[in-house]
Design an enzyme around this catalytic site. Structure first.
Site, PDB file in Angstrom:
ATOM      1  N   GLY A 228      25.908  72.415  72.491  1.00  0.00           N
ATOM      2  CA  GLY A 228      26.158  72.981  71.297  1.00  0.00           C
ATOM      3  C   GLY A 228      27.627  73.397  70.919  1.00  0.00           C
ATOM      4  O   GLY A 228      28.314  73.032  71.878  1.00  0.00           O
ATOM      5  N   SER A 229      27.705  74.469  70.238  1.00  0.00           N
ATOM      6  CA  SER A 229      29.183  74.886  69.700  1.00  0.00           C
ATOM      7  C   SER A 229      29.669  75.691  70.913  1.00  0.00           C
ATOM      8  O   SER A 229      28.921  76.292  71.710  1.00  0.00           O
ATOM      9  CB  SER A 229      29.134  75.477  68.584  1.00  0.00           C
ATOM     10  OG  SER A 229      28.249  76.726  68.733  1.00  0.00           O
ATOM     11  N   GLY A 233      28.118  78.522  73.719  1.00  0.00           N
ATOM     12  CA  GLY A 233      28.228  78.450  74.957  1.00  0.00           C
ATOM     13  C   GLY A 233      28.897  79.860  75.404  1.00  0.00           C
ATOM     14  O   GLY A 233      28.585  80.161  76.619  1.00  0.00           O
ATOM     15  N   GLU A 250      27.572  72.205  77.726  1.00  0.00           N
ATOM     16  CA  GLU A 250      28.132  70.902  77.080  1.00  0.00           C
ATOM     17  C   GLU A 250      28.495  71.439  75.489  1.00  0.00           C
ATOM     18  O   GLU A 250      27.556  71.364  74.840  1.00  0.00           O
ATOM     19  CB  GLU A 250      26.940  69.827  76.858  1.00  0.00           C
ATOM     20  CG  GLU A 250      26.502  69.269  78.377  1.00  0.00           C
ATOM     21  CD  GLU A 250      27.568  68.483  79.058  1.00  0.00           C
ATOM     22  OE1 GLU A 250      28.469  68.187  78.368  1.00  0.00           O
ATOM     23  OE2 GLU A 250      27.272  67.924  80.337  1.00  0.00           O
ATOM     24  N   CYS A 284      29.788  64.926  69.520  1.00  0.00           N
ATOM     25  CA  CYS A 284      30.659  65.803  70.039  1.00  0.00           C
ATOM     26  C   CYS A 284      32.117  65.057  70.782  1.00  0.00           C
ATOM     27  O   CYS A 284      33.086  65.392  70.950  1.00  0.00           O
ATOM     28  CB  CYS A 284      29.832  66.539  71.334  1.00  0.00           C
ATOM     29  SG  CYS A 284      29.384  65.107  72.594  1.00  0.00           S
TER      30      CYS A 284
END
Ligand code: NAD
Length: 496
Positions: A228-229, A233, A250, A284
């Site tokens: 995610g963003s 993270g 990720e 992404c």
């Protein structure tokens, strides 16, 4: 096909209350999905722990058999699941199918892997001793995923974790609960055919950030794989590190393409279009920065603008459409804010307006934007999850590589050049600082065979192919003394 027909293929019905699943295609409510409550977390963790106790002792090739069956069930459900992905995440049907194919591919990979979880034998310095390194299952793996790859990310983690002996608990994005529920149905079909799998090998947790936080904090998950963003993270990494868990992160990307003077511009043009406009700029690995040599800019840019103007935008479920909607109103607002900031920072914007409002008043379709920037300003260094392509120019390759690397994110990168000196330089230790570096291919659309992930604010995690499986196991070094003496390492004497 009616929306409800797609749901019925997986036996999904509306719960009447809970999370509302909306389609970005037209803004319509698809269904409501029962939400997991924080009070259920301890039961979920206990179920996963019980599943782990049984599954870790099942031989890995037999664990691979379950993943082989999962691959078969995904093949059978490919069209239905691809359509549901398209409906719930808003990507075009072709990309929905591609996402399911990626799930099938990772299952195939993991089945082979189930017979190749190789350790090492190591030469011991002591006579009559042997040393080896073994990989053991690590424990329940928590998977948190983003809306834009609503099913593939689960499979990248689940296929590997399951052959590695780890049960999975999955908290999908609150924006895509239905595709997640469909995956659980498909998984259950594989489990039924497998026969003797322990219960709860894969559990689904539906909800938003709050339930995600409760899971992440729980010591019952030695592994947390979060996609995610960067904001998410950063929070998850702290909490998992505090309890000495392992995170696989990720996170956001800000991917660039360098177009060199020797580039095949026809190929570059096609690659730019797919990677900048595909999934409406919500990958992404989406191409966000075009770093083009000053000598070719005037050949490339007018052609690119013409191609942008002719991209078919519309319902992602209709054939011929190449660009669907943004996921929601917030995504649209973020895009408009970024374009305003870019203008204030000296950029010239082409495109980026809302479109198709007559047909889809409750959805957010936009034209893709090209923004010529005088420099790599703050807005360019930031990931805006929308189809905005910033264009920068360069004179020397050193300058291009420096620009490419001068952002906080480090996911994907590429160069279009037919000069081997340039391409090798780009791939060298002094070249791209990203986890993915491509030559004459755009930055998106990775194959599952390679390790996927990136550096810096992208989080440093690796998933999918190569030896990413090692992150789902614990390493054990074992020394066996088969002599009748007890020599100490380093020649130490310690005798009475
Ligand atoms: P997001 O960060 O808003 O949400 C991702 C997931 O994290 C959701 O399931 C959400 O509920 C959960 N979450 C949010 N805060 C949390 C917290 N504090 N604790 C636990 N869980 C939490 O991201 P999004 O808008 O769904 O997705 C877009 C972002 O994901 C982009 O930045 C994109 O680059 C990134 N992404 C990265 C990859 C990759 O492989 N690097 C792949 C896909 C998407």
């Amino acid at each position: 096909m009616q929306h409800s027909d797609i749901l019925s293929r997986f036996g999904l019905t509306s719960s009447g209350a809970g999370l509302t699943a909306r389609s970005p295609v037209d803004g319509a409510t698809l269904a409501t999905v029962a939400e997991t409550t924080p009070s259920q977390v301890s039961d979920i963790v206990a179920n996963a722990a019980r599943a782990f106790e049984a599954w870790r002792s099942v031989p890995a090739p037999r664990r691979g058999e379950l993943v082989r069956l999962l691959g078969e069930e995904l093949r059978a459900a490919k069209e239905d699941l691809g359509r549901l992905v398209s409906l719930e995440a808003g990507k075009i049907y072709q990309e929905g199918l591609g996402e399911v194919q990626e799930m099938i591919d990772i299952c195939d990979f993991a089945v082979g892997l189930s017979r190749q979880l190789y350790g090492l034998t190591i030469a011991s310095e002591r006579p009559g001793h042997s040393m080896r390194e073994t990989w053991h299952p690590a424990g329940p793996c928590l998977v948190i995923s983003a809306f834009n790859f609503p099913v593939a990310v689960w499979s990248w983690n689940a296929a590997l974790a399951l052959v590695c002996g780890d049960p999975v608990v999955w908290k999908p994005s609150e924006k895509t609960p239905l595709t997640a529920a469909a995956c659980q149905v498909i998984f259950d079909r594989a489990v039924a055919r497998f026969g003797d799998a322990p219960a709860n090998l894969s559990q689904l947790v539906q909800g938003g950030r709050e339930i995600g936080e409760a899971l992440v904090a729980h010591p019952g998950f030695p592994i947390v794989s979060a996609t995610g963003s960067t904001r998410m993270g950063r929070e998850v990494a702290k909490v998992v590190a505090e309890r000495f868990g392992r995170s696989i992160l990720e996170l956001g990307g800000n991917n660039a393409m360098i177009v060199a003077p020797s580039a095949d511009l026809d190929m570059a043009l096609r690659a730019i279009l797919f990677s900048a406009v595909g999934t409406c700029g919500q990958r992404c690995t989406t191409l966000r920065r075009l770093i083009v040599h000053r000598s070719v800019k005037d050949q490339l840019l007018p052609r690119l603008k013409a191609a942008y103007a002719s991209v078919p935008i519309g319902s992602p479920l209709e054939s011929g459409v190449l660009m669907g909607p943004l996921v929601d109103a917030d995504a649209f607002k973020a895009m408009q804010r970024a374009l305003e900031t870019a203008k204030a920072e000296g950029g010239t914007v082409t495109g980026g307006e809302r479109t198709l409002t007559d047909r889809f008043p409750d959805a957010y379709y936009v034209t893709p934007a090209i923004v010529e920037m005088p420099a790599q300003t703050d807005v360019v260094r930031h990931e805006t999850f929308a189809p905005i392509l910033y264009v920068l120019t360069y004179d020397t390759l050193e300058e291009a590589i420096a620009l490419q690397n001068a952002v906080p994110q480090g996911l994907s990168s590429c160069i279009f050049s037919t000069d081997v000196r340039e391409t090798e330089r780009f791939l060298s230790a002094a070249g791209s600082d990203c986890g993915i570096a491509n030559v004459n291919i755009g930055p998106s659309g990775a194959e599952i065979g390679g390790a996927f992930g990136g550096e810096k604010e992208t989080g440093g995690g690796r998933e999918s192919g190569s030896d990413s499986w090692k992150a789902y196991m614990r390493r054990q070094t074992a020394t066996v003394n088969y002599s009748s003496a007890l020599p100490l390492a380093q020649g130490i004497k310690f005798e009475l």
